[in-house]
Design a protein around this motif. Structure first.
Motif, PDB file in Angstrom:
ATOM      1  N   GLY A   1     -16.607   7.819  13.019  1.00  0.00           N
ATOM      2  CA  GLY A   1     -17.825   7.606  12.258  1.00  0.00           C
ATOM      3  C   GLY A   1     -17.620   7.330  10.783  1.00  0.00           C
ATOM      4  N   LYS A   2     -16.370   7.237  10.358  1.00  0.00           N
ATOM      5  CA  LYS A   2     -16.101   7.000   8.938  1.00  0.00           C
ATOM      6  C   LYS A   2     -15.336   5.704   8.750  1.00  0.00           C
ATOM      7  CE  LYS A   2     -16.141  11.805   7.422  1.00  0.00           C
ATOM      8  NZ  LYS A   2     -15.452  12.845   6.614  1.00  0.00           N
ATOM      9  N   GLU A   3     -15.358   5.202   7.521  1.00  0.00           N
ATOM     10  CA  GLU A   3     -14.619   3.988   7.204  1.00  0.00           C
ATOM     11  C   GLU A   3     -13.119   4.289   7.096  1.00  0.00           C
ATOM     12  OE1 GLU A   3     -18.020   1.530   4.688  1.00  0.00           O
ATOM     13  OE2 GLU A   3     -16.173   2.168   3.715  1.00  0.00           O
ATOM     14  N   ARG A   4     -12.343   3.237   7.297  1.00  0.00           N
ATOM     15  CA  ARG A   4     -10.905   3.385   7.139  1.00  0.00           C
ATOM     16  C   ARG A   4     -10.593   3.646   5.659  1.00  0.00           C
ATOM     17  NH1 ARG A   4      -7.020  -0.364  10.632  1.00  0.00           N
ATOM     18  NH2 ARG A   4      -8.452   0.583  12.132  1.00  0.00           N
ATOM     19  N   GLU A   5      -9.788   4.657   5.422  1.00  0.00           N
ATOM     20  CA  GLU A   5      -9.483   5.106   4.064  1.00  0.00           C
ATOM     21  C   GLU A   5      -8.001   4.915   3.768  1.00  0.00           C
ATOM     22  OE1 GLU A   5      -9.299   9.404   1.661  1.00  0.00           O
ATOM     23  OE2 GLU A   5      -9.370   9.326   3.835  1.00  0.00           O
ATOM     24  N   GLY A   6      -7.696   4.211   2.691  1.00  0.00           N
ATOM     25  CA  GLY A   6      -6.320   4.119   2.228  1.00  0.00           C
ATOM     26  C   GLY A   6      -6.016   5.276   1.314  1.00  0.00           C
ATOM     27  N   PHE A   7      -4.859   5.930   1.493  1.00  0.00           N
ATOM     28  CA  PHE A   7      -4.588   7.100   0.694  1.00  0.00           C
ATOM     29  C   PHE A   7      -3.167   7.181   0.163  1.00  0.00           C
ATOM     30  CE2 PHE A   7      -2.078   9.260   3.854  1.00  0.00           C
ATOM     31  CZ  PHE A   7      -2.550   8.767   5.059  1.00  0.00           C
ATOM     32  N   SER A   8      -2.264   6.343   0.642  1.00  0.00           N
ATOM     33  CA  SER A   8      -0.907   6.380   0.100  1.00  0.00           C
ATOM     34  C   SER A   8      -0.253   5.027   0.310  1.00  0.00           C
ATOM     35  CB  SER A   8      -0.079   7.480   0.775  1.00  0.00           C
ATOM     36  OG  SER A   8       1.177   7.626   0.125  1.00  0.00           O
TER      37      SER A   8
ATOM     38  N   GLY B   1      10.243   1.331  -4.964  1.00  0.00           N
ATOM     39  CA  GLY B   1       9.972   2.709  -4.594  1.00  0.00           C
ATOM     40  C   GLY B   1       8.779   3.338  -5.270  1.00  0.00           C
ATOM     41  N   SER B   2       7.997   2.560  -6.010  1.00  0.00           N
ATOM     42  CA  SER B   2       6.798   3.118  -6.646  1.00  0.00           C
ATOM     43  C   SER B   2       5.849   3.648  -5.578  1.00  0.00           C
ATOM     44  CB  SER B   2       6.086   2.049  -7.467  1.00  0.00           C
ATOM     45  OG  SER B   2       6.920   1.565  -8.491  1.00  0.00           O
ATOM     46  N   THR B   3       5.271   4.800  -5.856  1.00  0.00           N
ATOM     47  CA  THR B   3       4.374   5.424  -4.887  1.00  0.00           C
ATOM     48  C   THR B   3       2.998   5.647  -5.487  1.00  0.00           C
ATOM     49  OG1 THR B   3       5.158   7.622  -5.518  1.00  0.00           O
ATOM     50  CG2 THR B   3       6.272   6.552  -3.668  1.00  0.00           C
ATOM     51  N   TYR B   4       2.017   5.673  -4.624  1.00  0.00           N
ATOM     52  CA  TYR B   4       0.632   5.807  -5.044  1.00  0.00           C
ATOM     53  C   TYR B   4      -0.071   6.729  -4.060  1.00  0.00           C
ATOM     54  CZ  TYR B   4       2.094   1.574  -7.438  1.00  0.00           C
ATOM     55  OH  TYR B   4       2.792   0.671  -8.191  1.00  0.00           O
ATOM     56  N   TYR B   5      -0.957   7.564  -4.597  1.00  0.00           N
ATOM     57  CA  TYR B   5      -1.685   8.513  -3.764  1.00  0.00           C
ATOM     58  C   TYR B   5      -3.142   8.586  -4.188  1.00  0.00           C
ATOM     59  CZ  TYR B   5       3.017  10.217  -2.674  1.00  0.00           C
ATOM     60  OH  TYR B   5       4.326  10.310  -2.280  1.00  0.00           O
ATOM     61  N   ALA B   6      -4.005   8.730  -3.212  1.00  0.00           N
ATOM     62  CA  ALA B   6      -5.395   9.038  -3.503  1.00  0.00           C
ATOM     63  C   ALA B   6      -5.509  10.523  -3.837  1.00  0.00           C
ATOM     64  CB  ALA B   6      -6.268   8.700  -2.296  1.00  0.00           C
ATOM     65  N   ASP B   7      -6.560  10.861  -4.569  1.00  0.00           N
ATOM     66  CA  ASP B   7      -6.742  12.253  -4.964  1.00  0.00           C
ATOM     67  C   ASP B   7      -6.851  13.193  -3.764  1.00  0.00           C
ATOM     68  OD1 ASP B   7      -8.830  11.522  -7.883  1.00  0.00           O
ATOM     69  OD2 ASP B   7      -6.648  11.556  -7.620  1.00  0.00           O
TER      70      ASP B   7
ATOM     71  N   MET C   1      -4.044  -1.094  -4.169  1.00  0.00           N
ATOM     72  CA  MET C   1      -3.127  -0.470  -3.229  1.00  0.00           C
ATOM     73  C   MET C   1      -3.819   0.115  -2.009  1.00  0.00           C
ATOM     74  SD  MET C   1      -0.032  -0.774  -4.094  1.00  0.00           S
ATOM     75  CE  MET C   1       0.938  -1.332  -5.482  1.00  0.00           C
ATOM     76  N   PHE C   2      -5.073   0.501  -2.112  1.00  0.00           N
ATOM     77  CA  PHE C   2      -5.740   1.189  -1.009  1.00  0.00           C
ATOM     78  C   PHE C   2      -6.831   0.359  -0.351  1.00  0.00           C
ATOM     79  CE2 PHE C   2      -3.081   4.383  -2.121  1.00  0.00           C
ATOM     80  CZ  PHE C   2      -3.408   5.161  -3.207  1.00  0.00           C
ATOM     81  N   ASP C   3      -6.838  -0.928  -0.625  1.00  0.00           N
ATOM     82  CA  ASP C   3      -7.850  -1.801  -0.036  1.00  0.00           C
ATOM     83  C   ASP C   3      -7.355  -2.311   1.312  1.00  0.00           C
ATOM     84  OD1 ASP C   3      -9.754  -3.610   0.675  1.00  0.00           O
ATOM     85  OD2 ASP C   3      -9.496  -4.893  -1.084  1.00  0.00           O
ATOM     86  N   PRO C   4      -7.977  -1.932   2.420  1.00  0.00           N
ATOM     87  CA  PRO C   4      -7.497  -2.400   3.731  1.00  0.00           C
ATOM     88  C   PRO C   4      -7.439  -3.920   3.838  1.00  0.00           C
ATOM     89  CG  PRO C   4      -9.107  -0.639   4.002  1.00  0.00           C
ATOM     90  CD  PRO C   4      -9.113  -1.017   2.555  1.00  0.00           C
ATOM     91  N   TRP C   5      -8.329  -4.590   3.122  1.00  0.00           N
ATOM     92  CA  TRP C   5      -8.376  -6.058   3.229  1.00  0.00           C
ATOM     93  C   TRP C   5      -7.147  -6.713   2.607  1.00  0.00           C
ATOM     94  CZ3 TRP C   5     -11.550  -8.118   6.547  1.00  0.00           C
ATOM     95  CH2 TRP C   5     -12.721  -7.431   6.881  1.00  0.00           C
ATOM     96  N   ALA C   6      -6.403  -5.986   1.808  1.00  0.00           N
ATOM     97  CA  ALA C   6      -5.190  -6.541   1.192  1.00  0.00           C
ATOM     98  C   ALA C   6      -3.995  -6.501   2.138  1.00  0.00           C
ATOM     99  CB  ALA C   6      -4.854  -5.770  -0.080  1.00  0.00           C
ATOM    100  N   PHE C   7      -4.141  -5.794   3.254  1.00  0.00           N
ATOM    101  CA  PHE C   7      -3.034  -5.596   4.190  1.00  0.00           C
ATOM    102  C   PHE C   7      -3.279  -6.406   5.456  1.00  0.00           C
ATOM    103  CE2 PHE C   7      -0.589  -2.150   2.219  1.00  0.00           C
ATOM    104  CZ  PHE C   7      -1.456  -1.806   1.192  1.00  0.00           C
ATOM    105  N   GLY C   8      -2.359  -7.301   5.758  1.00  0.00           N
ATOM    106  CA  GLY C   8      -2.577  -8.214   6.871  1.00  0.00           C
ATOM    107  C   GLY C   8      -1.944  -7.794   8.174  1.00  0.00           C
ATOM    108  N   SER C   9      -1.036  -6.827   8.118  1.00  0.00           N
ATOM    109  CA  SER C   9      -0.325  -6.412   9.335  1.00  0.00           C
ATOM    110  C   SER C   9      -0.506  -4.921   9.520  1.00  0.00           C
ATOM    111  CB  SER C   9       1.163  -6.752   9.229  1.00  0.00           C
ATOM    112  OG  SER C   9       1.350  -8.141   9.036  1.00  0.00           O
ATOM    113  N   TRP C  10      -0.840  -4.535  10.751  1.00  0.00           N
ATOM    114  CA  TRP C  10      -1.196  -3.151  11.032  1.00  0.00           C
ATOM    115  C   TRP C  10      -0.490  -2.647  12.285  1.00  0.00           C
ATOM    116  CZ3 TRP C  10      -4.703  -0.217   8.149  1.00  0.00           C
ATOM    117  CH2 TRP C  10      -5.347  -0.927   7.132  1.00  0.00           C
TER     118      TRP C  10
END
Length: 125
Positions: free
Chosen positions: A42-49, A56-62, A106-115
């Motif tokens: 029931g929720k949208e897909r969430e990017g978090f890391s 090697g740069s890393t990114y995280y959602a709060d 970094m956390f936008d699903p539309w930016a990622f083409g392969s899953w």
């Protein structure tokens, strides 16, 4: 052919840990960013890391900062997600995805083409 395969999901009690893996093939790993996303019912897909395989740069959602750690083994074309202090609200299907660098968001699903197909993580209270 680009392929991403997640593994390591399962059932864990609140406060526990899991390590997810994302095995990648079919593309030049160093030229891509690999992101982790999750989707609860029931929720949208969430990017978090996300990790840049080149530097090697890393990114995280709060929502996961301080609890989850993303890392990569470029020799194995594999990205890992160490998840500690899991909470019931972390329950979701977890997906890894790949996007050629650079990417603007970094956390936008539309930016990622392969899953990948996803792996279920269930955290019981």
């Amino acid at each position: 052919e680009v392929q991403l395969v997640e593994s390591g999901g399962g059932l864990v009690q609140a406060g526990g840990s899991l390590r997810l893996s994302c095995a990648a093939s079919g593309f030049t790993f160093d030229d891509y960013a690999i992101g982790w996303f999750r989707q609860a019912p029931g929720k949208e897909r969430e990017g978090f890391s996300c990790i840049s395989s080149s530097d090697g740069s890393t990114y995280y959602a709060d929502s996961v900062k301080g609890r989850f750690t993303i890392s990569s083994d470029n020799a194995k074309n594999t990205v890992y997600l160490q998840m500690n202090s899991l909470r019931p609200e972390d329950t979701a299907v977890y997906y890894c995805a790949a996007a050629p660098m650079p990417i603007a968001t970094m956390f936008d699903p539309w930016a990622f083409g392969s899953w990948g197909r996803g792996t279920q993580v269930t955290v019981s209270a």
